[in-house]
Design an enzyme around this catalytic site. Structure first.
Site, PDB file in Angstrom:
ATOM      1  N   LYS A   1       0.844  -1.194   0.000  1.00  0.00           N
ATOM      2  CA  LYS A   1       0.000   0.000   0.000  1.00  0.00           C
ATOM      3  C   LYS A   1       0.878   1.243   0.000  1.00  0.00           C
ATOM      4  O   LYS A   1       0.550   2.239  -0.635  1.00  0.00           O
ATOM      5  CB  LYS A   1      -0.892   0.026   1.246  1.00  0.00           C
ATOM      6  CG  LYS A   1      -2.057  -0.958   1.231  1.00  0.00           C
ATOM      7  CD  LYS A   1      -2.962  -0.671   2.433  1.00  0.00           C
ATOM      8  CE  LYS A   1      -3.775  -1.865   2.898  1.00  0.00           C
ATOM      9  NZ  LYS A   1      -4.814  -2.316   2.015  1.00  0.00           N
TER      10      LYS A   1
ATOM     11  N   HIS B   1     -14.346  -3.333   8.695  1.00  0.00           N
ATOM     12  CA  HIS B   1     -13.682  -2.860   7.477  1.00  0.00           C
ATOM     13  C   HIS B   1     -13.745  -3.880   6.363  1.00  0.00           C
ATOM     14  O   HIS B   1     -12.906  -3.881   5.459  1.00  0.00           O
ATOM     15  CB  HIS B   1     -12.220  -2.483   7.737  1.00  0.00           C
ATOM     16  CG  HIS B   1     -12.085  -1.379   8.732  1.00  0.00           C
ATOM     17  ND1 HIS B   1     -12.593  -0.127   8.491  1.00  0.00           N
ATOM     18  CD2 HIS B   1     -11.533  -1.336   9.955  1.00  0.00           C
ATOM     19  CE1 HIS B   1     -12.344   0.633   9.536  1.00  0.00           C
ATOM     20  NE2 HIS B   1     -11.720  -0.076  10.438  1.00  0.00           N
TER      21      HIS B   1
ATOM     22  N   ARG C   1      -6.348  -8.127  -9.249  1.00  0.00           N
ATOM     23  CA  ARG C   1      -7.002  -9.429  -9.436  1.00  0.00           C
ATOM     24  C   ARG C   1      -8.489  -9.192  -9.648  1.00  0.00           C
ATOM     25  O   ARG C   1      -8.950  -8.055  -9.587  1.00  0.00           O
ATOM     26  CB  ARG C   1      -6.823 -10.262  -8.171  1.00  0.00           C
ATOM     27  CG  ARG C   1      -7.296  -9.481  -6.957  1.00  0.00           C
ATOM     28  CD  ARG C   1      -7.397 -10.287  -5.707  1.00  0.00           C
ATOM     29  NE  ARG C   1      -7.468  -9.445  -4.523  1.00  0.00           N
ATOM     30  CZ  ARG C   1      -8.576  -8.887  -4.048  1.00  0.00           C
ATOM     31  NH1 ARG C   1      -9.723  -9.054  -4.668  1.00  0.00           N
ATOM     32  NH2 ARG C   1      -8.546  -8.144  -2.967  1.00  0.00           N
TER      33      ARG C   1
HETATM   34  P1  ADP Z   1      -7.842  -3.661   2.995  1.00  0.00           P
HETATM   35  O1  ADP Z   1      -6.892  -3.808   1.857  1.00  0.00           O
HETATM   36  O2  ADP Z   1      -7.316  -4.285   4.270  1.00  0.00           O
HETATM   37  O3  ADP Z   1      -9.234  -4.072   2.680  1.00  0.00           O
HETATM   38  P2  ADP Z   1      -8.334  -0.820   2.483  1.00  0.00           P
HETATM   39  O4  ADP Z   1      -7.229   0.111   2.430  1.00  0.00           O
HETATM   40  O5  ADP Z   1      -8.909  -1.297   1.196  1.00  0.00           O
HETATM   41  O6  ADP Z   1      -7.876  -2.109   3.355  1.00  0.00           O
HETATM   42  O7  ADP Z   1      -9.485  -0.243   3.386  1.00  0.00           O
HETATM   43  C1  ADP Z   1     -10.595  -1.029   3.791  1.00  0.00           C
HETATM   44  C2  ADP Z   1     -11.702  -0.147   4.356  1.00  0.00           C
HETATM   45  O8  ADP Z   1     -11.267   0.604   5.482  1.00  0.00           O
HETATM   46  C3  ADP Z   1     -12.219   0.896   3.406  1.00  0.00           C
HETATM   47  O9  ADP Z   1     -13.167   0.382   2.552  1.00  0.00           O
HETATM   48  C4  ADP Z   1     -12.789   1.934   4.355  1.00  0.00           C
HETATM   49  O10 ADP Z   1     -14.025   1.515   4.865  1.00  0.00           O
HETATM   50  C5  ADP Z   1     -11.844   1.902   5.516  1.00  0.00           C
HETATM   51  N1  ADP Z   1     -10.819   2.939   5.363  1.00  0.00           N
HETATM   52  C6  ADP Z   1      -9.634   2.798   4.729  1.00  0.00           C
HETATM   53  N2  ADP Z   1      -8.931   3.931   4.788  1.00  0.00           N
HETATM   54  C7  ADP Z   1      -9.660   4.828   5.474  1.00  0.00           C
HETATM   55  C8  ADP Z   1      -9.469   6.193   5.900  1.00  0.00           C
HETATM   56  N3  ADP Z   1      -8.355   6.845   5.641  1.00  0.00           N
HETATM   57  N4  ADP Z   1     -10.451   6.791   6.591  1.00  0.00           N
HETATM   58  C9  ADP Z   1     -11.593   6.127   6.906  1.00  0.00           C
HETATM   59  N5  ADP Z   1     -11.827   4.862   6.551  1.00  0.00           N
HETATM   60  C10 ADP Z   1     -10.880   4.195   5.850  1.00  0.00           C
END
Ligand code: ADP
Length: 669
Positions: free
Chosen positions: A116, A235, A292
């Protein structure tokens, strides 16, 4: 095009890929772990090879074994599905070295997006907007805390190598930073073998909107619009939809173009998803790119009339994309609900066990790509790798099925979703079906008032207090119990005439308990059936018909229909779109049992002790966290059920525990 492919995955996605391959006349090879020898994905493929014991590390993640299996069976390409090896650059490289086509992006693109942090650095240079935060190499705890202080609380800690919400921690105050960092790093090293983290500003009421992109080896790259995946728990996505409610054409185009720019920046090929986090005002920031096919890809297929697995296969075989950007359009609205073996009432704790009964709403047999654009697609689609009799084990993801519906507009799709959920019958383990139904029918979801905190904010409405079972369900349960037991006189207990009686009257008492307490149902024999009395209500009841588990009753003037399934002392009643679970037997005996269970601190599932938060002799308050277990790759905190004293800790950090074992001796004050 390929003649034979190997599918390096299991469950619904392996079945999903096999369906498209079959339609295109491509032979399929499944691989399976010892736990999956009898699994559906093995049954639907043309050939299958065993690759090792149940734990994924010893089977689905062993890529040398998988590559050998492909070579041994003459497969030309490997589809990795999602999860497992799908975003493993070494695996992609190894496939190429073995002369096999990896159905996915080039290893270099996986590498670029794999972290990331690195992905953010890359996007920053491509002018894609980013959430304020720190994504650098310095991992010193004090330094990171300083960064968090500078960003301003709340902040979000994420594992750089993360996925599936694992490791993510919200930190509200500087004082809490250190503990959260430790816990994030611990989960990160366990899940990804890499404990690097990044810190981000935690946005308030954001939406998760992602763009499906597709690129070929001829320099074409398109976006297949957005999916809104804002409705999440822990999440992790629960409901997904396409298109995103409230999206304007201008914003759709600018997000689509930003996603294509992100894909082009890493020389992308194949299916990918660029995830954005969006503020309510519409401003959006890059979060990450998943290199993916996504779990939620079916909603995009439904609105665009495409088969994304077919696109993947064509692109991997060197063909150009089937459609150009100007040939794509949005048709209707699609929703997906993820049906999980989990217990929403207990913090969405995964549940394991065997699916004893499975009845699903009528779904069209999935015809990928059918009706592209012209005709309406099938209204209900179910993607699943789980059949009746299959087990949900602690080894893999507890998803049972994806329920996907399509409607001409969002309201129509919503109505279909709620009806389809009402028709789902699952017995044998805890599921989130009833929770999903409440969620899709809730006011905020219906009016598309979406953000990632929806479930938390509407906790009260989504988790209503337990209600006493209503008369129709009690009548059905009673009918099934009496019908099943035969009858001392040898006649039919429901026959209005002839029949049997004791001294002219007969009263049967059946004791049930449900979440709200215990209920006694009294049935009195009458000329035309029975009179039923429960909870101060009375009605006359007659059995109209029975077919297998389905009972039809007359309850006064109303016809009541439902399915009743017995599992030992537990009676499951499916009626009026609800699943009622009743325990039959001595209600007092049962209440005692439940209480004892609440007071004992037992492992809710097999797992590993990862942290002890208390010590022998400690006096704690109700709800105080006592220890953390890791099970099914997630952390679960075991809390004090009441105020009291910790008398003994029975396990140490690192110990494996099996389900139901006592974890510590605790004495309530
Ligand atoms: P993962 O790869 O573990 O799924 P992501 O980066 O895709 O993690 O984030 C998953 C979820 O977490 C997002 O869909 C959102 O709901 C929440 N999230 C991620 N970043 C933020 C942020 N900066 N502020 C608020 N919520 C966030």
């Amino acid at each position: 095009m390929f003649q034979k492919i190997l599918i390096a995955n299991r469950g619904e996605i392996a079945c999903r890929v096999a369906a498209t391959a079959r339609r295109l006349g491509i032979k399929t090879v499944a691989v399976y772990s010892d736990a999956d020898a009898g699994a559906k994905h093995v049954a639907v493929c043309d050939e299958a090879l065993a690759i090792g014991p149940a734990p994924s590390k010893e089977s689905y993640l062993r890529y040398e074994k998988i590559i050998q299996a492909a070579l041994a069976t003459g497969a030309q390409a490997i589809h990795p599905g999602y999860g497992f090896l799908s975003e493993n650059e070494e695996f992609a490289d190894s496939c190429a070295r073995a002369g096999l086509v990896f159905i996915g992006p080039p290893a270099s693109a996986i590498r670029a997006m794999g972290s990331k942090s690195a992905a953010k650095a890359l996007m920053e240079s491509a002018d894609v907007p980013l959430v304020p935060g720190y994504h650098g190499e310095n991992q010193d705890a004090d330094f990171l805390r300083g960064q968090a202080d500078a960003i301003g609380y709340p902040v979000l800690l994420k594992a750089s190598a993360g996925g599936g919400g694992k490791g993510m921690r919200i930190v509200e105050r500087s004082e809490d930073f250190e503990a959260a960092l430790k816990s994030c790093k611990r989960e990160a090293i366990n899940s990804f073998g890499d404990d690097r983290v990044l810190v981000e500003k935690y946005l308030i009421r954001p939406r998760h909107i992602e763009i499906q992109v597709f690129a070929d080896t001829h320099g074409n790259c398109v976006y297949l619009y957005e999916r809104d995946c804002s409705v999440q728990r822990r999440h992790q996505k629960v409901l997904e939809e396409a298109p995103a409610p409230g999206m304007s054409e201008t914003r759709r185009r600018s997000m689509g173009q930003a996603a294509v720019a992100a894909a082009r920046a890493v020389g992308y090929v194949g299916a990918g998803t660029v995830e954005f986090i969006a503020n309510q005002d519409g401003s959006f920031y890059f979060m990450e790119m998943n290199t993916r096919l996504q779990v939620e890809h079916p909603v995009t297929e439904m609105i665009t009339g495409t088969d994304l697995v077919e696109w993947q296969l064509r692109v991997a075989a060197g063909e150009p994309l089937p459609l150009r950007q100007d040939e794509l359009s949005i048709h209707g609205h699609a929703l997906e609900a993820r049906i999980y073996a989990e217990n929403p009432e207990k913090g969405f704790l995964p549940s394991i066990g065997t699916v004893r009964r499975l009845r699903t709403p009528a779904a069209a047999h999935f015809e990928p790509g059918a009706g592209a654009g012209a005709a309406d697609p099938a209204a209900v689609r179910i993607d699943s790798g789980v059949r009746e009799g299959d087990a949900i084990s602690p080894f893999y993801d507890p998803m049972i099925a994806k329920l996907i519906v399509w409607g001409r507009d969002r309201d129509e799709a919503l109505a279909r979703m709620s009806q389809a959920l009402a028709e789902y019958q699952l017995v044998g383990l805890a599921t989130n079906v009833a929770f999903l139904k409440r969620l899709v029918e809730s006011a905020p979801y219906s009016r598309a008032d979406l953000d990632t905190g929806l479930i938390e904010r509407h906790r009260d409405a989504l988790f209503p207090p337990a209600q006493a079972t209503a008369l129709p369900a009690l009548a059905l349960a009673a009918a099934a119990l009496l019908d099943g037991e035969g009858h001392p006189g040898g006649g039919d207990p429901w026959a209005g005439t002839g029949g049997w009686r004791m001294n002219g009257t007969l009263v049967r008492r059946l004791a049930f308990s449900d979440e709200a307490g215990s209920q006694v149902v009294e049935l009195g024999y009458q000329r035309q059936g029975w009179s039923l009395q429960a909870g101060g209500q009375r009605a006359s009841v007659a059995l109209v018909g029975r077919e297998d588990t389905q009972f039809t009753l007359r309850l006064d003037d109303a016809v009541v229909r439902g399915n009743v399934v017995r599992e030992g002392e537990t009676v499951h009643v499916f009626t009026g779109g609800r699943h009622v679970t009743l325990h039959h037997g001595d209600p007092l005996a049962h209440a005692g049992e439940l209480e004892a269970e609440g007071g004992r601190l037992t492992a809710p599932m097999p797992g590993k002790i990862v942290a002890l938060l208390t010590e022998k002799g400690a006096v704690v308050e109700k709800g105080a966290p006592l220890l953390i277990m890791e099970a099914m790759k997630m952390e679960h905190t075991i809390a004090a059920p009441a105020g009291g004293t910790v008398e003994e800790l029975l396990y140490a950090v690192g110990d494996q525990v099996s389900e139901g074992v006592q974890l510590l001796a605790f004495k309530a004050a």
